[in-house]
Design a protein around this motif. Structure first.
Motif, mmCIF file in Angstrom:
data_model
loop_
_atom_site.group_PDB
_atom_site.id
_atom_site.type_symbol
_atom_site.label_atom_id
_atom_site.label_comp_id
_atom_site.label_asym_id
_atom_site.label_seq_id
_atom_site.Cartn_x
_atom_site.Cartn_y
_atom_site.Cartn_z
ATOM 1 N N PRO A 1 28.267 40.240 40.622
ATOM 2 C CA PRO A 1 28.080 40.498 42.060
ATOM 3 C C PRO A 1 28.962 39.627 42.941
ATOM 4 O O PRO A 1 29.236 40.000 44.086
ATOM 5 C CB PRO A 1 26.593 40.170 42.276
ATOM 6 C CG PRO A 1 26.236 39.231 41.170
ATOM 7 C CD PRO A 1 27.089 39.617 40.004
ATOM 8 N N LYS A 2 29.431 38.492 42.437
ATOM 9 C CA LYS A 2 30.264 37.603 43.236
ATOM 10 C C LYS A 2 31.699 38.093 43.327
ATOM 11 O O LYS A 2 32.301 38.116 44.410
ATOM 12 C CB LYS A 2 30.236 36.195 42.645
ATOM 13 C CG LYS A 2 31.066 35.184 43.423
ATOM 14 C CD LYS A 2 30.985 33.801 42.790
ATOM 15 C CE LYS A 2 31.838 32.793 43.563
ATOM 16 N NZ LYS A 2 31.764 31.440 42.953
ATOM 17 N N ASN A 3 32.275 38.494 42.200
ATOM 18 C CA ASN A 3 33.691 38.882 42.157
ATOM 19 C C ASN A 3 33.913 40.391 42.149
ATOM 20 O O ASN A 3 35.049 40.841 42.224
ATOM 21 C CB ASN A 3 34.361 38.268 40.924
ATOM 22 C CG ASN A 3 34.360 36.752 40.967
ATOM 23 O OD1 ASN A 3 34.853 36.158 41.912
ATOM 24 N ND2 ASN A 3 33.795 36.119 39.955
ATOM 25 N N GLY A 4 32.839 41.164 42.018
ATOM 26 C CA GLY A 4 32.987 42.616 42.042
ATOM 27 C C GLY A 4 33.558 43.202 40.769
ATOM 28 O O GLY A 4 34.110 44.304 40.784
ATOM 29 N N ILE A 5 33.438 42.491 39.649
ATOM 30 C CA ILE A 5 33.943 42.974 38.367
ATOM 31 C C ILE A 5 32.863 43.795 37.677
ATOM 32 O O ILE A 5 31.692 43.398 37.646
ATOM 33 C CB ILE A 5 34.362 41.800 37.466
ATOM 34 C CG1 ILE A 5 35.485 41.001 38.123
ATOM 35 C CG2 ILE A 5 34.796 42.292 36.089
ATOM 36 C CD1 ILE A 5 35.775 39.685 37.432
ATOM 37 N N VAL A 6 33.240 44.942 37.109
ATOM 38 C CA VAL A 6 32.318 45.777 36.344
ATOM 39 C C VAL A 6 32.865 45.924 34.938
ATOM 40 O O VAL A 6 34.010 46.356 34.755
ATOM 41 C CB VAL A 6 32.130 47.166 36.989
ATOM 42 C CG1 VAL A 6 31.173 48.003 36.161
ATOM 43 C CG2 VAL A 6 31.601 47.028 38.417
ATOM 44 N N LEU A 7 32.064 45.556 33.938
ATOM 45 C CA LEU A 7 32.427 45.709 32.531
ATOM 46 C C LEU A 7 31.562 46.792 31.913
ATOM 47 O O LEU A 7 30.332 46.737 32.006
ATOM 48 C CB LEU A 7 32.238 44.395 31.772
ATOM 49 C CG LEU A 7 33.193 43.253 32.111
ATOM 50 C CD1 LEU A 7 32.764 41.983 31.393
ATOM 51 C CD2 LEU A 7 34.624 43.614 31.736
ATOM 52 N N GLN A 8 32.208 47.755 31.286
ATOM 53 C CA GLN A 8 31.483 48.825 30.618
ATOM 54 C C GLN A 8 31.776 48.756 29.128
ATOM 55 O O GLN A 8 32.937 48.625 28.715
ATOM 56 C CB GLN A 8 31.905 50.179 31.177
ATOM 57 C CG GLN A 8 31.222 51.362 30.506
ATOM 58 C CD GLN A 8 31.716 52.690 31.051
ATOM 59 O OE1 GLN A 8 32.350 52.735 32.107
ATOM 60 N NE2 GLN A 8 31.453 53.762 30.336
#
Length: 427
Positions: free
Chosen positions: A166-173
């Protein structure tokens, strides 16, 4: 009828519970909205026996299943009667774990889950989780369906997993997730797809060091940056999230795009790209192929400034013009891409297609005009007709062998050596 039972993070050991003492934080609630508010005296003994039996059954299940662990399980419906004794189905399940000072390290909720003795929790539907570090959320996790397992120190999820920073806006799938809170390490495996406003990457595995804000991609890594528009292909890639740097510590290929078309291609045994400054450093057998002008640059180390559109080498370099078949080597070089101009210095040696050569201290190469300007200790040599020139400056077209050599401003003379045919044949 509604039953709810909950085990806190700091419950006592199994031996203490067996003596009839519930651990700290444990809560057992049994309620039924269908029972009369004031039962008659004749019903009281039977109801008391019923409550004692029910409490004993659920407490026994919880003690065997939890074994001193710290999951929290909530049920708003009775277990499926079709399940085996070691596998129960619950609704609105919550799993929580805390560190030694009571701060949460993870929390997972699911609408429906199968709870097992062996794995603490089995398959969960629509799980949502929060991973904590120092009491603060570092990643949020969700899935449609996932297998959940926890052992007090690590949390495992299997399924189609989405993990969001939530801090850096990174999404890992990916299809597997492992959280090691003591190490501050999040691992996502099996068909990784990572997205961010500045970088997208696919790989076999991603390791996130949450404290350092470092992410390591490994296995068939393909990373695409938005600005500059690049694609990097390698087996291991480090992403320094805070400093906005992507680093390949092994063989890497880099494609640069302009208007969604490849304009330049680079490769080397190591590379670093600064997304802030848009400067790439390629090391160890570095090579860069430009499409316009058609020039190949090779060196052990080069700096590629994509904002300034320059390429600089501070170690021995080799440049090859693919159309004119002209090769130039020097100790150092710089290429200004928009001007299509190359500046070289230190032991410069330019060789044409027919082995004609020009040596000098410095050389400016205008690729569009096919013109070279050289200064200092000029030695020009050609094969047919065989002759040598020496002087202080030289200007001309090396490919057409139209070179003018001058003695310089100091009054030095141009020395011309005409080589007899017999000598030329011996050479």
């Amino acid at each position: 009828m509604k039953y709810q039972f909950r085990y806190g993070a700091w419950g006592m050991g199994r031996g203490q519970r067996d003596k009839g003492t519930r651990g700290q934080g444990e809560k057992l609630v049994v309620s039924s909205p269908h029972l009369p508010i004031s039962p008659s005296p004749s019903l009281t003994p039977r109801l008391s026996s019923f409550f004692i039996l029910l409490i004993t059954i659920f407490l026994g299940i919880g003690l065997v299943s939890c074994g001193g662990k710290s999951p929290t399980v909530s049920q708003t419906n009775t277990p499926d009667s079709s399940d085996q004794d070691s596998k129960l189905t619950f609704f609105d399940v919550t799993l929580e774990q805390a560190d030694e000072v009571g701060r949460p390290i993870w929390k997972v909720q699911a609408k429906r889950a199968k709870y097992t003795k062996e794995k603490q929790i089995g398959q969960a539907e629509n799980p949502y989780g929060e991973l904590y570090q120092d009491g603060k959320i570092v990643y949020q996790v969700k899935a449609d369906v996932a297998d959940i397992e926890q052992n007090g120190k690590q949390l495992f999820l299997k399924g189609k997993i989405f993990a969001t920073d939530p801090k850096n806006g990174i999404v890992l799938q990916g299809n597997e997730l492992e959280w090691r809170p003591q190490e501050g390490l999040l691992i996502v495996r099996n068909q990784i797809n990572g997205t961010h406003k500045k970088l997208q990457a696919v790989a076999k595995e991603a390791r996130v060091k949450t404290r350092e804000q470092l992410m390591e991609f490994s296995g068939g890594v393909i990373a695409n940056s938005v600005d500059p528009q690049l694609q990097m292909r390698t087996e291991h890639l480090n992403w320094n999230i805070k400093e906005e740097k992507i680093i390949a510590d092994g063989p890497v290929e880099i494609d640069r795009y302009k208007n969604n078309k490849i304009s330049d291609r680079g490769k080397g045994n190591a590379a670093e790209v600064n997304l802030k400054t848009k400067i790439a450093s390629i090391q160890k057998n570095a090579q860069l192929d430009l499409l316009d002008p058609p020039l190949q640059i090779a060196s052990n180390s080069m700096t590629w400034n994509m904002n300034a559109e320059t390429i600089t080498t501070n170690s021995p370099t080799r440049m090859f013009q693919r159309v004119e078949k002209v090769t130039v080597t020097a100790n150092q070089g710089e290429m200004k891409i928009p001007q299509k101009t190359v500046y070289l210095k230190g032991n410069v040696n330019a060789v044409g297609q027919r082995s004609q050569s020009l040596k000098s201290n410095t050389l400016t190469w205008y690729l569009d005009n096919k013109l070279i300007e050289a200064q200092g200790n000029i030695v020009y040599r050609q094969i047919d007709p065989p002759l040598n020139f020496t002087g202080e400056t030289a200007v001309g077209n090396l490919q057409t062998e139209n070179i003018v050599v001058k003695g310089g401003n100091s009054g030095g003379r141009v020395i011309t050596e005409i080589i007899p045919q017999e000598r030329a044949n011996r050479q």
